[in-house]
Scaffold this motif. Structure first.
Motif, PDB file in Angstrom:
ATOM      1  N   ASP A 102       0.810  -1.220   0.000  1.00 26.30           N
ATOM      2  CA  ASP A 102       0.000   0.000   0.000  1.00 26.30           C
ATOM      3  C   ASP A 102       0.843   1.269   0.000  1.00 26.30           C
ATOM      4  OD1 ASP A 102      -2.338   1.484  -0.091  1.00 26.30           O
ATOM      5  OD2 ASP A 102      -2.534   1.594   2.085  1.00 26.30           O
ATOM      6  N   LEU A 112      -8.063  -6.033  -5.586  1.00 23.86           N
ATOM      7  CA  LEU A 112      -8.850  -5.708  -4.397  1.00 23.86           C
ATOM      8  C   LEU A 112     -10.347  -5.777  -4.654  1.00 23.86           C
ATOM      9  CD1 LEU A 112      -6.811  -2.704  -2.907  1.00 23.86           C
ATOM     10  CD2 LEU A 112      -6.780  -5.107  -2.173  1.00 23.86           C
ATOM     11  N   TRP A 119      -8.541  -7.186   4.485  1.00 28.38           N
ATOM     12  CA  TRP A 119      -8.064  -6.635   5.752  1.00 28.38           C
ATOM     13  C   TRP A 119      -7.071  -5.517   5.431  1.00 28.38           C
ATOM     14  CZ3 TRP A 119      -9.400  -8.440  10.719  1.00 28.38           C
ATOM     15  CH2 TRP A 119     -10.167  -9.622  10.751  1.00 28.38           C
ATOM     16  N   HIS A 120      -7.158  -4.391   6.161  1.00 27.58           N
ATOM     17  CA  HIS A 120      -6.267  -3.254   5.953  1.00 27.58           C
ATOM     18  C   HIS A 120      -5.808  -2.797   7.327  1.00 27.58           C
ATOM     19  CE1 HIS A 120      -5.590   0.895   3.815  1.00 27.58           C
ATOM     20  NE2 HIS A 120      -4.532   0.117   3.698  1.00 27.58           N
ATOM     21  N   PRO A 128       0.081   1.344   6.050  1.00 29.48           N
ATOM     22  CA  PRO A 128      -0.722   0.134   6.200  1.00 29.48           C
ATOM     23  C   PRO A 128      -0.448  -0.859   5.056  1.00 29.48           C
ATOM     24  CG  PRO A 128      -2.065   1.895   5.327  1.00 29.48           C
ATOM     25  CD  PRO A 128      -0.718   2.493   5.596  1.00 29.48           C
ATOM     26  N   ARG A 129      -1.008  -2.025   5.195  1.00 30.08           N
ATOM     27  CA  ARG A 129      -0.859  -3.064   4.181  1.00 30.08           C
ATOM     28  C   ARG A 129      -2.176  -3.818   4.076  1.00 30.08           C
ATOM     29  NH1 ARG A 129       4.787  -6.033   4.350  1.00 30.08           N
ATOM     30  NH2 ARG A 129       5.277  -3.839   3.961  1.00 30.08           N
ATOM     31  N   TYR A 130      -2.448  -4.340   2.872  1.00 34.96           N
ATOM     32  CA  TYR A 130      -3.677  -5.103   2.635  1.00 34.96           C
ATOM     33  C   TYR A 130      -3.405  -6.602   2.704  1.00 34.96           C
ATOM     34  CZ  TYR A 130      -5.631  -0.828   0.459  1.00 34.96           C
ATOM     35  OH  TYR A 130      -6.068   0.450   0.199  1.00 34.96           O
ATOM     36  N   TYR A 152      -1.568 -10.826  10.335  1.00 28.92           N
ATOM     37  CA  TYR A 152      -2.239 -11.212   9.085  1.00 28.92           C
ATOM     38  C   TYR A 152      -2.346 -12.730   8.983  1.00 28.92           C
ATOM     39  CZ  TYR A 152      -1.843  -6.412   7.310  1.00 28.92           C
ATOM     40  OH  TYR A 152      -1.960  -5.058   7.126  1.00 28.92           O
ATOM     41  N   PHE A 364     -14.809  -5.012   3.722  1.00 29.17           N
ATOM     42  CA  PHE A 364     -13.510  -4.409   4.004  1.00 29.17           C
ATOM     43  C   PHE A 364     -13.406  -4.206   5.515  1.00 29.17           C
ATOM     44  CE2 PHE A 364     -12.316  -3.786  -0.265  1.00 29.17           C
ATOM     45  CZ  PHE A 364     -11.081  -3.149  -0.346  1.00 29.17           C
ATOM     46  N   GLN A 366     -11.161  -2.357   8.325  1.00 25.71           N
ATOM     47  CA  GLN A 366     -10.140  -1.366   8.637  1.00 25.71           C
ATOM     48  C   GLN A 366      -9.713  -1.573  10.081  1.00 25.71           C
ATOM     49  OE1 GLN A 366     -10.347   0.280   4.841  1.00 25.71           O
ATOM     50  NE2 GLN A 366      -8.863   0.696   6.450  1.00 25.71           N
TER      51      GLN A 366
END
Length: 397
Positions: A102, A112, A119-120, A128-130, A152, A364, A366
């Motif tokens: 990201d 996406l 997950w973010h 952040p990372r997805y 994660y 999604f 956050q």
């Protein structure tokens, strides 16, 4: 003299005789009699055989076309991750979780929009990372693929997913070495399975590592993940009727590196996603707007991992409980999240402790550090439909 008289008399007699014969023959006024007595005898000819009328040839009876066999109606079942009705085969596909970059150099990301759950969460340096989890459908392209983090892995473990990444923190790599053969997840590290990945030429490393639909399926088989029935972790329900949905509304969450805004679309019943510095978020693979049906905001404790790397990697308290805000159908539900063990599901409850029902479709999530601000702008109440005036009855004459 006497001879002449006699001759004359004879002539008269002859004439009279001829006349009498003519009378006897039936000649009257010069027309012959129909009597066959004195008429020349003619042998009657053969009676002609009438020519038969041709029998009409019947029109050929058309041969009926064979009735085609009816196409069987496909059996549809709800997908465990989204509640969407899909084929039984699609519903049995093993979930695949892909770590996605990201950083601004990685945008726009690919895949996406096609994910079932995204997950973010914070990763390092405020960026952040997805993690996108795919199940019932896979995108043509996914990436850029980045490295693993422990929390994660915990979220991917809820589905024993194929966990796709490129390296990771020492903590995450140790967990994958010990529990990455199906105990928690199936470890699909690019460092080992590089043939299923590629480097895009239009971006620079490390923001150019990609995979695709065909390779994700091959990779899933290579790590030993097999299709099978999945147990839903959340409850889903169809969209509420249009007349019950609010008009407008927005959600804003911030990380140190960027801000995410969701704007509710009443007609589509989705939350259109935007990212600071990028604007409207469009998937580079599908070229479609990223717009989930559900948005969940979780608050949990993040702190430096302290792995000696100097990269400010983060650790999260992902087992336990905490505050949560669930947004669905244009409305907000205040509640809590709960996760009891690393392989257990993350569940969401309202303020009364009842499980929250989500809307069928993409979700999604956050994840924010404790003390983060969540800005919610409530939509306007739906406008009551105007009733059509009743027609006056026509009086009977």
């Amino acid at each position: 003299m006497r001879r002449s008289v006699v001759l004359g008399a004879a002539l008269v007699v002859l004439v009279v005789g001829v006349a009498a014969g003519a009378f006897a023959a039936g000649v009257v006024g010069g027309a012959p009699s129909s009597s066959p007595t004195d008429a020349p005898s003619l042998a009657p000819g053969p009676t002609p055989t009438p020519t038969p009328s041709p029998t009409p040839t019947p029109s050929p009876t058309p041969t009926p076309s064979p009735t085609p066999s009816p196409t069987p109606t496909p059996v549809l079942v709800p997908a465990a991750l989204t509640g969407q009705m899909v084929s039984e085969r699609a519903a049995r596909r093993h979930p695949i979780a892909v770590m996605i970059d990201d950083l601004s150099a990685a945008r726009p990301q690919s895949g996406l929009q096609s994910a079932s759950i995204v997950w973010h969460a914070p990763a390092e340096g405020g960026i952040p990372r997805y993690m996108a989890i795919f199940q019932e459908k896979l995108p043509e392209d996914v990436g850029p693929v980045r490295s693993a983090r422990q929390y994660y892995i915990a979220w991917a473990a809820e589905w024993k997913a194929v966990y796709v990444h490129a390296g990771g923190s020492p903590q995450a790599l140790a967990t994958l070495a010990a529990k990455g053969r199906g105990q928690y997840v199936y470890n699909a590290d690019e460092f080992r399975y590089s043939k299923y990945f590629r480097r895009a030429s239009n971006r620079y490393a490390p923001h150019n590592l990609y995979t695709n639909l065909a390779n994700l399926r091959k990779l899933s088989a290579a790590v030993g993940a097999e299709p099978g029935p999945l147990e839903p972790k959340w409850a889903f329900a169809p969209d509420i009727p249009l007349e019950q949905r609010p008009e407008g509304g927005s959600i804003t969450v911030s990380y140190p590196a960027n801000t995410i805004t969701y704007r509710y679309s009443r007609k589509a019943n989705t939350y259109r996603r935007s990212v600071s510095g990028e604007g409207s978020q469009v998937d580079a693979s599908s070229e479609k707007r990223v717009a989930p049906k559900n948005v969940i905001v979780m608050l949990m404790d993040f702190h430096p991992l302290g792995d000696g790397s100097g990269k400010n990697r983060q650790e999260a308290t992902f087992i336990g409980t905490g505050r949560a805000f669930i947004f669905t159908n244009g409305k907000r539900v205040k509640g809590t999240w709960e996760k009891k063990k690393i392989t257990g599901p993350t569940r969401f409850f309202d303020e009364d402790g009842n499980p929250v029902t989500l809307t069928v479709g993409q979700t999604f999530i956050q994840v924010l550090d404790l003390g983060s601000t969540v800005t919610y702008k409530k939509g306007k109440p739906p406008t009551a439909p105007t009733a059509s005036p009743s027609a006056s009855p026509t009086p009977m004459p």
